[in-house]
Design a protein around this motif. Structure first.
Motif: not given
Length: 153
Positions: A54-72
């Motif tokens: 989930q952490a790896i995916e959070a990094g990818r999702v952050w790159v796409r602008g779909e979550i905040t830095m805080s969520e990552a």
């Protein structure tokens, strides 16, 4: 957990020097890819724990602008907790790599830590520590170069 000595490959310095030429999002992608490359070392030992994935995916999702830095960053903390919950050195290093991959959303320099922990995971996965480290670092360098410079951060 038994303490295993990690000796990094000389290539790690080359990788560290190159990182300054890459933008923040490219580094986050590379960190996620490095971590995912060794994630099986964690999932083989702790198949029920999704926090590093989930952490790896959070990094990818952050790159796409779909979550905040805080969520990552929250996902990064969870992956580091997963690392603390295992007593296998390779699994622990793989989870830490995932944590740093997600944390790259917060600070780009976490990418180098993701790669180092990925190299540690590969090293600790076998009796041939130095050969596995060199192979992992070679893969990381090739992959970094394949991603291209992406501009300055």
């Amino acid at each position: 957990m038994e303490k295993i000595k990690f000796v990094d490959a000389e290539l790690s310095e080359t990788i560290a020097e190159l990182l300054g030429k890459y933008d923040h999002k490219t580094l986050a992608i590379w960190a996620a890819d490095c971590s995912e490359h060794v994630l099986p070392y964690f999932e083989e030992k702790v198949p029920y724990d999704e926090r590093p994935r989930q952490a790896i995916e959070a990094g990818r999702v952050w790159v796409r602008g779909e979550i905040t830095m805080s969520e990552a960053r929250t996902a990064a903390f969870a992956a580091h907790a997963a690392a603390r919950d295992t007593d296998d050195a390779a699994a622990c290093a793989a989870a830490r790599a995932a944590g740093h991959a997600a944390a790259t959303a917060h600070v780009a320099s976490h990418a180098v830590h993701a790669a180092t922990y990925a190299a540690k995971a590969a090293a600790f996965s076998s009796a041939d520590v130095s050969d596995n480290t060199a192979k992992e670092r070679n893969w990381q360098l090739k992959h970094l170069l394949d991603l291209g410079g992406g501009g300055q951060s």
